[in-house]
Write an enzyme that holds these catalytic residues in place. Structure first.
Site, mmCIF file in Angstrom:
data_model
loop_
_atom_site.group_PDB
_atom_site.id
_atom_site.type_symbol
_atom_site.label_atom_id
_atom_site.label_comp_id
_atom_site.label_asym_id
_atom_site.label_seq_id
_atom_site.Cartn_x
_atom_site.Cartn_y
_atom_site.Cartn_z
ATOM 1 N N LYS A 198 11.551 -71.217 30.867
ATOM 2 C CA LYS A 198 12.083 -69.744 30.702
ATOM 3 C C LYS A 198 10.751 -68.642 29.934
ATOM 4 O O LYS A 198 10.459 -67.911 30.528
ATOM 5 C CB LYS A 198 13.296 -69.592 30.627
ATOM 6 C CG LYS A 198 14.283 -70.374 31.294
ATOM 7 C CD LYS A 198 15.730 -70.251 31.147
ATOM 8 C CE LYS A 198 15.864 -70.510 29.388
ATOM 9 N NZ LYS A 198 15.881 -72.186 29.698
ATOM 10 N N ARG A 256 24.079 -67.913 29.035
ATOM 11 C CA ARG A 256 24.867 -69.628 29.039
ATOM 12 C C ARG A 256 25.645 -69.896 29.648
ATOM 13 O O ARG A 256 25.391 -71.562 29.836
ATOM 14 C CB ARG A 256 23.702 -70.206 28.163
ATOM 15 C CG ARG A 256 21.976 -70.343 27.317
ATOM 16 C CD ARG A 256 22.255 -71.131 26.102
ATOM 17 N NE ARG A 256 21.320 -71.786 26.110
ATOM 18 C CZ ARG A 256 20.204 -72.254 25.861
ATOM 19 N NH1 ARG A 256 19.208 -70.687 25.767
ATOM 20 N NH2 ARG A 256 19.643 -73.356 26.219
ATOM 21 N N ARG A 263 6.775 -81.188 23.207
ATOM 22 C CA ARG A 263 6.245 -80.126 23.035
ATOM 23 C C ARG A 263 5.803 -80.180 21.963
ATOM 24 O O ARG A 263 6.449 -80.241 20.719
ATOM 25 C CB ARG A 263 7.450 -79.390 23.348
ATOM 26 C CG ARG A 263 7.193 -77.904 23.027
ATOM 27 C CD ARG A 263 8.197 -76.449 24.044
ATOM 28 N NE ARG A 263 9.591 -77.063 23.490
ATOM 29 C CZ ARG A 263 10.724 -76.182 23.481
ATOM 30 N NH1 ARG A 263 10.494 -75.075 25.221
ATOM 31 N NH2 ARG A 263 11.952 -76.057 23.035
ATOM 32 N N ARG A 282 9.957 -78.877 17.311
ATOM 33 C CA ARG A 282 11.250 -78.312 17.199
ATOM 34 C C ARG A 282 12.446 -79.468 16.813
ATOM 35 O O ARG A 282 12.345 -80.059 17.103
ATOM 36 C CB ARG A 282 12.298 -77.135 18.728
ATOM 37 C CG ARG A 282 12.081 -76.266 18.340
ATOM 38 C CD ARG A 282 11.685 -75.221 20.064
ATOM 39 N NE ARG A 282 13.423 -75.188 20.292
ATOM 40 C CZ ARG A 282 14.076 -74.926 21.322
ATOM 41 N NH1 ARG A 282 13.384 -74.535 21.560
ATOM 42 N NH2 ARG A 282 15.063 -75.153 21.727
ATOM 43 N N ARG A 290 21.485 -81.278 24.614
ATOM 44 C CA ARG A 290 21.214 -79.899 25.217
ATOM 45 C C ARG A 290 21.153 -79.757 26.954
ATOM 46 O O ARG A 290 21.677 -78.558 27.738
ATOM 47 C CB ARG A 290 19.636 -79.320 25.438
ATOM 48 C CG ARG A 290 19.768 -78.924 23.604
ATOM 49 C CD ARG A 290 18.701 -78.918 23.083
ATOM 50 N NE ARG A 290 17.551 -78.007 23.542
ATOM 51 C CZ ARG A 290 16.603 -78.470 24.123
ATOM 52 N NH1 ARG A 290 15.599 -79.359 23.024
ATOM 53 N NH2 ARG A 290 15.434 -77.616 23.847
HETATM 54 P P1 ADP Z 1 16.031 -74.271 25.348
HETATM 55 O O1 ADP Z 1 16.171 -73.373 26.747
HETATM 56 O O2 ADP Z 1 14.506 -74.893 25.687
HETATM 57 O O3 ADP Z 1 16.916 -75.084 24.669
HETATM 58 P P2 ADP Z 1 16.679 -72.536 23.338
HETATM 59 O O4 ADP Z 1 15.798 -71.793 22.609
HETATM 60 O O5 ADP Z 1 16.439 -71.253 24.726
HETATM 61 O O6 ADP Z 1 15.722 -73.089 24.179
HETATM 62 O O7 ADP Z 1 17.883 -72.474 22.963
HETATM 63 C C1 ADP Z 1 17.838 -73.113 21.400
HETATM 64 C C2 ADP Z 1 19.655 -73.262 21.152
HETATM 65 O O8 ADP Z 1 20.115 -72.109 20.877
HETATM 66 C C3 ADP Z 1 20.232 -74.064 21.894
HETATM 67 O O9 ADP Z 1 20.448 -75.268 22.543
HETATM 68 C C4 ADP Z 1 22.147 -73.476 22.128
HETATM 69 O O10 ADP Z 1 21.816 -73.756 20.188
HETATM 70 C C5 ADP Z 1 21.557 -72.163 21.032
HETATM 71 N N1 ADP Z 1 21.242 -70.498 22.223
HETATM 72 C C6 ADP Z 1 20.420 -69.942 23.018
HETATM 73 N N2 ADP Z 1 21.225 -69.194 23.738
HETATM 74 C C7 ADP Z 1 22.120 -69.110 23.479
HETATM 75 C C8 ADP Z 1 23.306 -68.569 24.380
HETATM 76 N N3 ADP Z 1 23.144 -67.693 24.752
HETATM 77 N N4 ADP Z 1 24.558 -69.269 23.844
HETATM 78 C C9 ADP Z 1 24.885 -69.979 22.957
HETATM 79 N N5 ADP Z 1 23.854 -70.775 22.707
HETATM 80 C C10 ADP Z 1 22.859 -70.374 22.891
#
Ligand code: ADP
Ligand code: ZN
Length: 214
Positions: free
Chosen positions: A13, A86, A125, A157, A168
């Site tokens: 994404k 999400r 990654r 990360r 996740r």
């Molecule tokens: P990925 O899509 O690889 O899991 P992101 O960088 O988008 O990574 O998100 C990392 C973390 O941030 C998620 O595992 C969650 O804990 C938190 N997070 C991100 N976006 C949201 C959201 N919209 N609602 C709740 N938690 C979020």
């Protein structure tokens, strides 16, 4: 144009959103990056988010919405949201926010990638600590783990380790996957095969975006 990029962790994404941003001149709002910034700065929102992120759980909606409020700009040409919404309540909130501005969501691109590929991508990654460019362990030549663009060290990360990756993906299946149906029913969902090179995936996304009408 208001777009959402949907897909499991590791679907690409962030990478695709950056490319779309350049091509279409839209603002890219990456919820994960916004969260990592406030965690790093240790703001009160960051302190609330940190433990959830470390465990691979969703951060509470109240924190997410507070961050989003500062970011969504309705005056510009539009935005690409990545990592938001999400869950269903976030999706409804987004509709509400857009409604208030007499705007609507135009397009939701759903990136489809098999679980085995997601795990392989996330486990390997590495991310540039300065510019955020993404690498994979298998594509790095030699022992020097530094960025080709800016020379800064590449880091893994915290949440890119096996246990948290699994968590996740579970959280995605339970909370985020239902959004596919939500947007399909609205008629704005476009599925895109997310495997292959970043360029191939981008071409597929552009086809959908163009046929959608820009
Ligand atoms: P990925 O899509 O690889 O899991 P992101 O960088 O988008 O990574 O998100 C990392 C973390 O941030 C998620 O595992 C969650 O804990 C938190 N997070 C991100 N976006 C949201 C959201 N919209 N609602 C709740 N938690 C979020
Ligand atoms: Zn860099």
């Amino acid at each position: 144009m208001h777009t959402v990029l949907l897909g499991p962790p590791g679907a690409g994404k962030g990478t695709q959103a950056e490319r779309l941003k350049v091509r279409l001149g839209l603002v890219h709002i990456a919820m994960g990056n916004l969260l990592r910034e406030v965690v790093k700065k240790k703001t009160s929102l960051g302190e609330k988010a940190r433990a959830f992120m470390e465990e691979g759980k969703l951060v509470p909606d109240s924190v997410i919405l507070e961050l989003l409020k500062n970011e969504i700009e309705f005056e510009k040409k539009g935005f690409i949201l990545d990592g938001f919404p999400r869950n269903l309540s976030q999706a409804r909130k987004l509709d509400e926010l857009l409604d208030k501005e007499a705007e609507k969501l135009d397009l939701v691109i759903n990136l489809e990638v098999k679980e085995a590929v997601l795990i392989e991508r996330l486990k390997g990654r590495l991310i540039c600590s300065e510019c955020g460019r993404v690498y994979h362990k298998s594509n790095i030549d030699g022992p020097s783990k530094t960025c080709k663009d800016c020379g800064a060290p590449l880091l893994q990360r915290n949440d890119d380790n096996s246990d948290i990756i699994k968590k996740r993906i579970e959280v995605y299946l339970e909370h985020t996957h239902p959004l596919i149906d939500y947007y399909r029913k609205k008629g704005i969902l476009r599925n895109v095969q997310g495997e292959g090179t970043s360029e191939e995936v981008f071409q597929r996304i552009m086809e959908k975006a163009v046929s959608y009408k820009l």
